[in-house]
Design an enzyme around this catalytic site. Sequence first.
Site, PDB file in Angstrom:
ATOM      1  N   LYS A 170       0.848  -1.182   0.000  1.00  0.00           N
ATOM      2  CA  LYS A 170       0.000   0.000   0.000  1.00  0.00           C
ATOM      3  C   LYS A 170       0.892   1.243   0.000  1.00  0.00           C
ATOM      4  O   LYS A 170       1.861   1.317   0.751  1.00  0.00           O
ATOM      5  CB  LYS A 170      -0.912  -0.008   1.222  1.00  0.00           C
ATOM      6  CG  LYS A 170      -1.881   1.150   1.265  1.00  0.00           C
ATOM      7  CD  LYS A 170      -2.995   0.993   2.276  1.00  0.00           C
ATOM      8  CE  LYS A 170      -2.542   0.633   3.651  1.00  0.00           C
ATOM      9  NZ  LYS A 170      -3.595   0.726   4.658  1.00  0.00           N
ATOM     10  N   ARG A 215       1.664   5.018   0.887  1.00  0.00           N
ATOM     11  CA  ARG A 215       1.283   5.982   1.925  1.00  0.00           C
ATOM     12  C   ARG A 215       2.244   7.164   1.857  1.00  0.00           C
ATOM     13  O   ARG A 215       3.337   7.047   1.306  1.00  0.00           O
ATOM     14  CB  ARG A 215       1.379   5.328   3.304  1.00  0.00           C
ATOM     15  CG  ARG A 215       0.554   4.063   3.415  1.00  0.00           C
ATOM     16  CD  ARG A 215       0.702   3.395   4.749  1.00  0.00           C
ATOM     17  NE  ARG A 215      -0.089   4.151   5.727  1.00  0.00           N
ATOM     18  CZ  ARG A 215       0.402   4.697   6.839  1.00  0.00           C
ATOM     19  NH1 ARG A 215       1.661   4.572   7.142  1.00  0.00           N
ATOM     20  NH2 ARG A 215      -0.384   5.349   7.648  1.00  0.00           N
ATOM     21  N   GLU A 257      -2.857  14.273   4.665  1.00  0.00           N
ATOM     22  CA  GLU A 257      -2.915  13.357   5.800  1.00  0.00           C
ATOM     23  C   GLU A 257      -2.463  14.027   7.094  1.00  0.00           C
ATOM     24  O   GLU A 257      -3.016  13.777   8.155  1.00  0.00           O
ATOM     25  CB  GLU A 257      -2.073  12.111   5.528  1.00  0.00           C
ATOM     26  CG  GLU A 257      -2.689  11.163   4.529  1.00  0.00           C
ATOM     27  CD  GLU A 257      -3.940  10.463   5.056  1.00  0.00           C
ATOM     28  OE1 GLU A 257      -4.157  10.410   6.286  1.00  0.00           O
ATOM     29  OE2 GLU A 257      -4.714   9.951   4.232  1.00  0.00           O
ATOM     30  N   GLU A 314      -5.405  16.109   8.199  1.00  0.00           N
ATOM     31  CA  GLU A 314      -6.517  15.271   8.652  1.00  0.00           C
ATOM     32  C   GLU A 314      -6.228  14.625  10.007  1.00  0.00           C
ATOM     33  O   GLU A 314      -7.122  14.487  10.835  1.00  0.00           O
ATOM     34  CB  GLU A 314      -6.822  14.176   7.626  1.00  0.00           C
ATOM     35  CG  GLU A 314      -7.492  14.679   6.372  1.00  0.00           C
ATOM     36  CD  GLU A 314      -7.716  13.585   5.338  1.00  0.00           C
ATOM     37  OE1 GLU A 314      -7.366  12.409   5.602  1.00  0.00           O
ATOM     38  OE2 GLU A 314      -8.232  13.900   4.254  1.00  0.00           O
ATOM     39  N   GLU A 315      -4.997  14.200  10.218  1.00  0.00           N
ATOM     40  CA  GLU A 315      -4.675  13.455  11.433  1.00  0.00           C
ATOM     41  C   GLU A 315      -4.349  14.317  12.639  1.00  0.00           C
ATOM     42  O   GLU A 315      -4.546  13.887  13.768  1.00  0.00           O
ATOM     43  CB  GLU A 315      -3.538  12.479  11.154  1.00  0.00           C
ATOM     44  CG  GLU A 315      -3.971  11.394  10.194  1.00  0.00           C
ATOM     45  CD  GLU A 315      -3.000  10.247  10.104  1.00  0.00           C
ATOM     46  OE1 GLU A 315      -1.957  10.275  10.773  1.00  0.00           O
ATOM     47  OE2 GLU A 315      -3.300   9.300   9.357  1.00  0.00           O
ATOM     48  N   LYS A 370       5.267  -3.461   5.608  1.00  0.00           N
ATOM     49  CA  LYS A 370       4.149  -4.027   4.839  1.00  0.00           C
ATOM     50  C   LYS A 370       3.598  -2.997   3.857  1.00  0.00           C
ATOM     51  O   LYS A 370       2.895  -3.331   2.922  1.00  0.00           O
ATOM     52  CB  LYS A 370       3.048  -4.533   5.771  1.00  0.00           C
ATOM     53  CG  LYS A 370       2.409  -3.452   6.600  1.00  0.00           C
ATOM     54  CD  LYS A 370       1.336  -4.012   7.505  1.00  0.00           C
ATOM     55  CE  LYS A 370       0.711  -2.875   8.292  1.00  0.00           C
ATOM     56  NZ  LYS A 370      -0.323  -3.286   9.158  1.00  0.00           N
TER      57      LYS A 370
END
Length: 116
Positions: free
Chosen positions: A10, A12, A60, A63-64, A81
């Site tokens: 994924k 990010r 992000e 938002e976080e 991962k």
Amino acid sequence: EVIVKVNGKKLRAGTVPWRLVEGGKIEVFLIEGMNTPGFWTFPAGSLDPGEEVSLCASRETYEECGAIGSLGRFLGVFEDKNRTYLFSMRVTRVEDDSEEFWHDPHSSYEGSGVRR
């Protein structure tokens, strides 16, 4: 929700948000990980389809933790991962600023608080 992946990882992006304080010291902004309660981390999240990595990092971070600022240097790609692209961000404003989330990177931090 569409998840953007490359080679099964994924994608990010996030930031190491920082600010200068009195005496020229640097403080960094940390959040408690949503999936890792009790552990502190930097804000980061998943890329939206077609989104540029730098825009995702800024989005992000806002938002976080409500931090707004200018992206600085690209710090690198960190893989586990996921594949996370990390930038520095000089914070100019934080909505609902709370001093308990700013930390001197040369000291240990003990405290509680969640900003998510």
